[in-house]
Scaffold this motif. Structure first.
Motif, mmCIF file in Angstrom:
data_model
loop_
_atom_site.group_PDB
_atom_site.id
_atom_site.type_symbol
_atom_site.label_atom_id
_atom_site.label_comp_id
_atom_site.label_asym_id
_atom_site.label_seq_id
_atom_site.Cartn_x
_atom_site.Cartn_y
_atom_site.Cartn_z
ATOM 1 N N TYR A 425 -6.818 -3.060 -2.716
ATOM 2 C CA TYR A 425 -6.318 -1.849 -3.385
ATOM 3 C C TYR A 425 -7.183 -1.533 -4.604
ATOM 4 C CZ TYR A 425 -3.701 0.674 -6.931
ATOM 5 O OH TYR A 425 -3.355 1.546 -7.924
ATOM 6 N N ARG A 429 -9.452 1.776 -4.896
ATOM 7 C CA ARG A 429 -9.163 2.709 -5.992
ATOM 8 C C ARG A 429 -10.421 2.954 -6.831
ATOM 9 N NH1 ARG A 429 -5.228 5.106 -8.892
ATOM 10 N NH2 ARG A 429 -5.662 5.363 -11.120
ATOM 11 N N ASN A 474 -3.528 11.510 -9.079
ATOM 12 C CA ASN A 474 -3.446 10.057 -9.259
ATOM 13 C C ASN A 474 -2.557 9.414 -8.195
ATOM 14 O OD1 ASN A 474 -3.870 7.563 -10.958
ATOM 15 N ND2 ASN A 474 -1.640 7.712 -11.061
ATOM 16 N N VAL A 477 -4.433 9.236 -4.975
ATOM 17 C CA VAL A 477 -5.412 8.148 -4.984
ATOM 18 C C VAL A 477 -4.712 6.806 -4.761
ATOM 19 C CG1 VAL A 477 -7.048 6.865 -6.430
ATOM 20 C CG2 VAL A 477 -7.089 9.366 -6.401
ATOM 21 N N GLU A 478 -3.559 6.624 -5.416
ATOM 22 C CA GLU A 478 -2.775 5.387 -5.244
ATOM 23 C C GLU A 478 -2.392 5.203 -3.775
ATOM 24 O OE1 GLU A 478 -0.746 3.264 -7.637
ATOM 25 O OE2 GLU A 478 -2.343 3.695 -9.061
ATOM 26 N N SER A 481 -5.413 4.414 -1.576
ATOM 27 C CA SER A 481 -5.931 3.074 -1.844
ATOM 28 C C SER A 481 -5.074 2.017 -1.155
ATOM 29 C CB SER A 481 -5.987 2.809 -3.352
ATOM 30 O OG SER A 481 -6.831 3.730 -3.996
#
Length: 528
Positions: A425, A429, A474, A477-478, A481
């Motif tokens: 992760y 990221r 964000n 993206v989390e 990832s």
């Protein structure tokens, strides 16, 4: 003791399989209730996850000792008491009002549950003639596969429609009925309870096993959550685990009547079979752990939908297990089943590692079907290979060790998955963020587009809308990832399964007589 027939046998099958399924459901049903439990008890998710850890530690300690305890106390007595312990502990878990209280009762529940799983199979096998025991193994295998699969489904339904204490309370009527059926319909073994005075209790071995294996299980279960060796508890338990296991091995090899006979590992066939069993446990437990997280956290499935997606393919394993048992009873080599099962599980992992983030729950049917069939093809063959080359008197010891290794493989798999997901992760990221540097035209365009949409829909100010837009990016993206990290984990599991397949060259197939087959199946039941 005469083999039961008709209705008596039906009751024994119903009682033993139900007890085993009940215990196995409790290994996974809690997973989907952690959020509700943490909120109700006022603790964090990390703290409440101790209810899983304590149960697992109790299980892994008691499993290798069940054969000795059943012989010492008498199998029926041990089974009855274990069932009562499990049922009472279930009630106390439901009534718990603090973290310490529920952790303690989950440990007690795990002590009773581990015995239920082991002794149920022994009782079930005694209800069948030697030639029919592969069928009994298939029946019991259905419970082993169904239990962990039903857990998330049942737990998800309860959480959606009731409250978390019900996941423990449902054990109570089942436990009461199973206890009554055991008392009235399950006979004592011939000579049961008469050897107690002549049996030597290996107190030192039991203490070293509990300390070593218990602390190892703790380190594997809690290492990632506690940041591994930065935690004093993890460091201390690691030292105790190493010293306890080394001391246990040395001590057990030095005495005549050990609690666990480690000398059988000198047999090459058993030694290599434990490697396959370890990887099988790793794959089984890791898949049950990672798939639901992927489905719920990334794909948006509810806990109930996740469980439902597992059920139809799992039914194929229920069908396959008795078939595999019947084929093996005719003398077919177990090695092709092991190879095929490992290849199918690797195929499941590879297919799952390629799923799109937009898949529906039924798109997993084929991969999960491969997983279910793969599991059904390795259960009994690995038991058979564990004892090939051993003397009949050593069957129980060999199978007991093999089953403990499977539990440790599962614990290692979950710990590995947690650590690997966390590492991957962070890597994914970093890679994603590096492609969107602050001030880049692409990022600015994306922020303006999202902010403009929010302003038109909600009437938010430019500043608030821009702040929310960065939050949405964000979160995206989390999610991406974690999605990539979960897929990487499935690929890693596939690598484990593929790498061990060539080791089948070190396994040997021994032609067993009918008497040896009967002894093997009976030992499998008593040492599970």
């Amino acid at each position: 003791m005469a083999t039961p027939k008709g209705f008596a046998r039906f009751i024994i099958v119903l009682t033993t399989v139900t007890a085993a399924v009940m215990e196995l459901i409790d290994t996974s049903i809690v997973n989907v209730a952690l959020n509700d439990m943490s909120g109700s008890l006022g603790v964090s998710i990390e703290d409440i996850s101790w209810v899983i850890t304590s149960y697992a530690i109790a299980n892994v300690i008691i499993i290798p000792l069940t054969g000795f305890l059943a012989e010492y106390f008498g199998r029926k007595n041990y089974y009855l008491v274990s069932m009562i312990i499990f049922t009472v502990a279930s009630y106390m878990c439901a009534q718990s009002t603090s973290l310490v209280e529920i952790i303690a009762w989950r440990f007690v529940q795990g002590i009773g549950g581990g015995a239920l799983l082991s002794t149920s199979q022994a009782i079930l096998f005694d209800a069948f003639e030697p030639k029919d025991r592969p069928i009994a193994s298939g029946l019991f295998g259905m419970g082993i596969v169904l239990g962990p699969t039903l857990g998330p489904t049942l737990g998800g339904y309860i959480i959606d429609h009731a409250s978390w204490p019900l996941i423990f309370m449902i054990n109570i009527p089942i436990g009461i009925v199973a206890t009554m059926l055991t008392f009235y319909f399950i006979e004592k073994k011939e000579g049961e309870g008469k050897k107690k005075k002549s049996i030597h209790i290996d107190y030192n071995g039991i203490l070293l096993l509990a300390a070593g294996i218990g602390c190892l299980q703790f380190v594997l279960e809690r290492g990632e959550a506690d940041d591994w060796f930065s935690s004093d508890a993890i460091r201390i338990c690691s030292v105790i685990a190493v010293l306890g296991i080394i001391g246990f091995i040395i001590y057990e090899l030095s005495i005549d009547e050990p609690a666990v006979n480690l000398r059988v590992l000198g047999n090459r066939n058993l030694a290599f079979t434990t490697i396959f069993t370890f990887v099988a446990g790793l794959g089984l437990f890791t898949s049950v752990f990672v798939y639901p997280i992927l489905a719920q956290r990334i794909l948006g499935f509810t806990a109930y939908e996740t469980g439902i997606s597992l059920l139809p393919p799992t039914l194929m394993a229920v069908i396959m297990l008795p078939i595999v048992g019947k084929i093996m009873s005719k003398g077919v080599s177990p090695i092709p089943f092991v190879v095929a099962g490992f290849l199918l599980f690797a195929a499941y992992s590879i297919l799952t590692s390629q799923v799109s983030p937009n898949v529906g729950k039924w798109d997993f049917f084929l991969p999960l079907l491969l997983r279910a069939v793969g599991i059904s093809m390795v259960q009994l063959p690995l038991i058979n290979q564990a004892v090939a080359g051993l003397q009949p008197k050593d069957y129980a010891a060999g199978i007991s060790l093999n089953n403990m290794i499977r539990q440790l493989g599962g614990a290692f798999g979950i710990a590995m998955a947690n650590n690997y997901i966390s590492h991957q992760y962070a890597q994914h990221r970093t890679d994603l963020v590096s492609n969107m540097p602050e001030g880049s035209p692409l990022l600015n365009q994306r922020v303006h587009t999202i902010a403009g949409g929010l302003m038109s829909k909600t009437g938010a100010s430019l500043q608030d809308a821009t702040h929310q837009a960065y939050g949405f990016i964000n979160a995206s993206v989390e999610r991406q990832s974690y999605y990539l990290a979960y897929l990487d984990t499935f690929r890693l599991v596939a690598i484990f399964f593929i790498l061990v397949i060539p080791l089948v060259a070190f396994l040997r197939v021994k032609k067993q007589s009918d008497a040896e087959k009967a002894a093997m199946m009976k030992a499998a039941s008593e040492a599970h």
